[in-house]
Write a protein that holds these residues in place. Sequence first.
Motif, PDB file in Angstrom:
ATOM      1  N   ASP A 194      67.265 103.543   6.151  1.00 47.18           N
ATOM      2  CA  ASP A 194      66.333 104.022   5.115  1.00 47.18           C
ATOM      3  C   ASP A 194      67.017 104.207   3.762  1.00 47.18           C
ATOM      4  O   ASP A 194      66.384 104.090   2.708  1.00 47.18           O
ATOM      5  CB  ASP A 194      65.718 105.368   5.533  1.00 47.18           C
ATOM      6  CG  ASP A 194      64.807 105.226   6.742  1.00 47.18           C
ATOM      7  OD1 ASP A 194      64.408 104.082   7.065  1.00 47.18           O
ATOM      8  OD2 ASP A 194      64.491 106.249   7.378  1.00 47.18           O
ATOM      9  N   LEU A 195      68.297 104.521   3.801  1.00 42.54           N
ATOM     10  CA  LEU A 195      69.015 104.841   2.559  1.00 42.54           C
ATOM     11  C   LEU A 195      69.212 103.637   1.641  1.00 42.54           C
ATOM     12  O   LEU A 195      69.063 103.750   0.418  1.00 42.54           O
ATOM     13  CB  LEU A 195      70.394 105.425   2.930  1.00 42.54           C
ATOM     14  CG  LEU A 195      71.338 105.685   1.755  1.00 42.54           C
ATOM     15  CD1 LEU A 195      70.924 106.962   1.040  1.00 42.54           C
ATOM     16  CD2 LEU A 195      72.790 105.782   2.217  1.00 42.54           C
ATOM     17  N   ILE A 196      69.564 102.484   2.227  1.00 46.18           N
ATOM     18  CA  ILE A 196      70.007 101.346   1.402  1.00 46.18           C
ATOM     19  C   ILE A 196      68.941 100.923   0.372  1.00 46.18           C
ATOM     20  O   ILE A 196      69.254 100.829  -0.825  1.00 46.18           O
ATOM     21  CB  ILE A 196      70.457 100.161   2.297  1.00 46.18           C
ATOM     22  CG1 ILE A 196      71.678 100.580   3.131  1.00 46.18           C
ATOM     23  CG2 ILE A 196      70.727  98.901   1.474  1.00 46.18           C
ATOM     24  CD1 ILE A 196      72.918 100.972   2.342  1.00 46.18           C
ATOM     25  N   PRO A 197      67.676 100.714   0.774  1.00 47.43           N
ATOM     26  CA  PRO A 197      66.691 100.351  -0.257  1.00 47.43           C
ATOM     27  C   PRO A 197      66.479 101.449  -1.297  1.00 47.43           C
ATOM     28  O   PRO A 197      66.224 101.162  -2.472  1.00 47.43           O
ATOM     29  CB  PRO A 197      65.405 100.085   0.538  1.00 47.43           C
ATOM     30  CG  PRO A 197      65.674 100.440   1.952  1.00 47.43           C
ATOM     31  CD  PRO A 197      67.132 100.649   2.130  1.00 47.43           C
ATOM     32  N   LEU A 198      66.606 102.702  -0.868  1.00 50.13           N
ATOM     33  CA  LEU A 198      66.451 103.803  -1.835  1.00 50.13           C
ATOM     34  C   LEU A 198      67.555 103.760  -2.876  1.00 50.13           C
ATOM     35  O   LEU A 198      67.315 103.929  -4.073  1.00 50.13           O
ATOM     36  CB  LEU A 198      66.531 105.153  -1.110  1.00 50.13           C
ATOM     37  CG  LEU A 198      65.299 105.581  -0.355  1.00 50.13           C
ATOM     38  CD1 LEU A 198      65.572 106.866   0.396  1.00 50.13           C
ATOM     39  CD2 LEU A 198      64.150 105.789  -1.339  1.00 50.13           C
ATOM     40  N   LEU A 199      68.784 103.547  -2.394  1.00 48.83           N
ATOM     41  CA  LEU A 199      69.906 103.485  -3.337  1.00 48.83           C
ATOM     42  C   LEU A 199      69.676 102.356  -4.334  1.00 48.83           C
ATOM     43  O   LEU A 199      69.873 102.529  -5.539  1.00 48.83           O
ATOM     44  CB  LEU A 199      71.221 103.241  -2.589  1.00 48.83           C
ATOM     45  CG  LEU A 199      71.817 104.430  -1.838  1.00 48.83           C
ATOM     46  CD1 LEU A 199      73.157 104.037  -1.224  1.00 48.83           C
ATOM     47  CD2 LEU A 199      71.990 105.636  -2.754  1.00 48.83           C
TER      48      LEU A 199
END
Length: 231
Positions: A58-63
């Motif tokens: 979940d983190l990678i696209p948010l970053l």
Amino acid sequence: MSTVLSGCAICYGGGVLADCVITDPPYLINYQTRHRQNRQDKFCKPIANDNNPQLIIDLIPLLYDVMKDNTPLYMFCNADKVDFFKQQIETRFTIKNIIVWDKGNHTAGDLGAQYGKRYEFIIYANKGRAPFNPDVPRYDDVWAFPRVTGNEQIHQNQKPIPLLQRIVKQHTKPHDIILDPFMGSCSTAVAAHKLQRDFIGFEIDKDEYDAGVKRLNAERAQVSLFDIFNL
Ligand SMILES: C[S@@+](CC[C@H](N)C(=O)[O-])C[C@H]1O[C@@H](n2cnc3c(N)ncnc32)[C@H](O)[C@@H]1O
């Protein structure tokens, strides 16, 4: 940044999108040291989300969404899970190097059937293309920095400030925004502060957050030559 990142946050300086992400997420190894006599020792506490791969998915696209174009991402990980981290990062970013961090000494592990682990990886990736600052040396991809031990250590996974400062200097200028979604003891924030960069960070564990912010505030209370001479 959505519910992936939770707990406490700090932010100093202005701006919206990050110029650089430097982060040291849970390594997804369910780590708990077995080599301390006292099981109540604070370094025996499990790391939050250390068994939760969905956090990184979940983190990678948010970053990606909160970074400016043509900016760098540096993410620590270890050899056991590097394939997973690489795969996730590659869903959005271009991996430029997998840097070997030589910690100078090795951890214990299985003493009778495993070699001592002396290095960790830092995955260096770009959103677009993130050129180095022209006035910094071009290093190779093996970095030797002693790991943090003794009285200096307040977090079990604490990363060395000189290593983090190398990254900050490599790509950013004063008042650029450095983002670290997994602050731990605020090492990235301290490195950013020492080089007059702005900072945004998150930490889910209240005890770690409090200890990290205390450390950062002590650093910020020190008057530096930069402040005196307004450099
Ligand atoms: C490997 S440690 C970071 C250590 C840090 N680099 C330092 O030098 O102290 C990872 C940190 O991420 C925190 N964490 C885990 N899940 C989180 C989440 N969803 N949001 C924010 N922080 C989280 C953990 O509590 C832990 O302190």
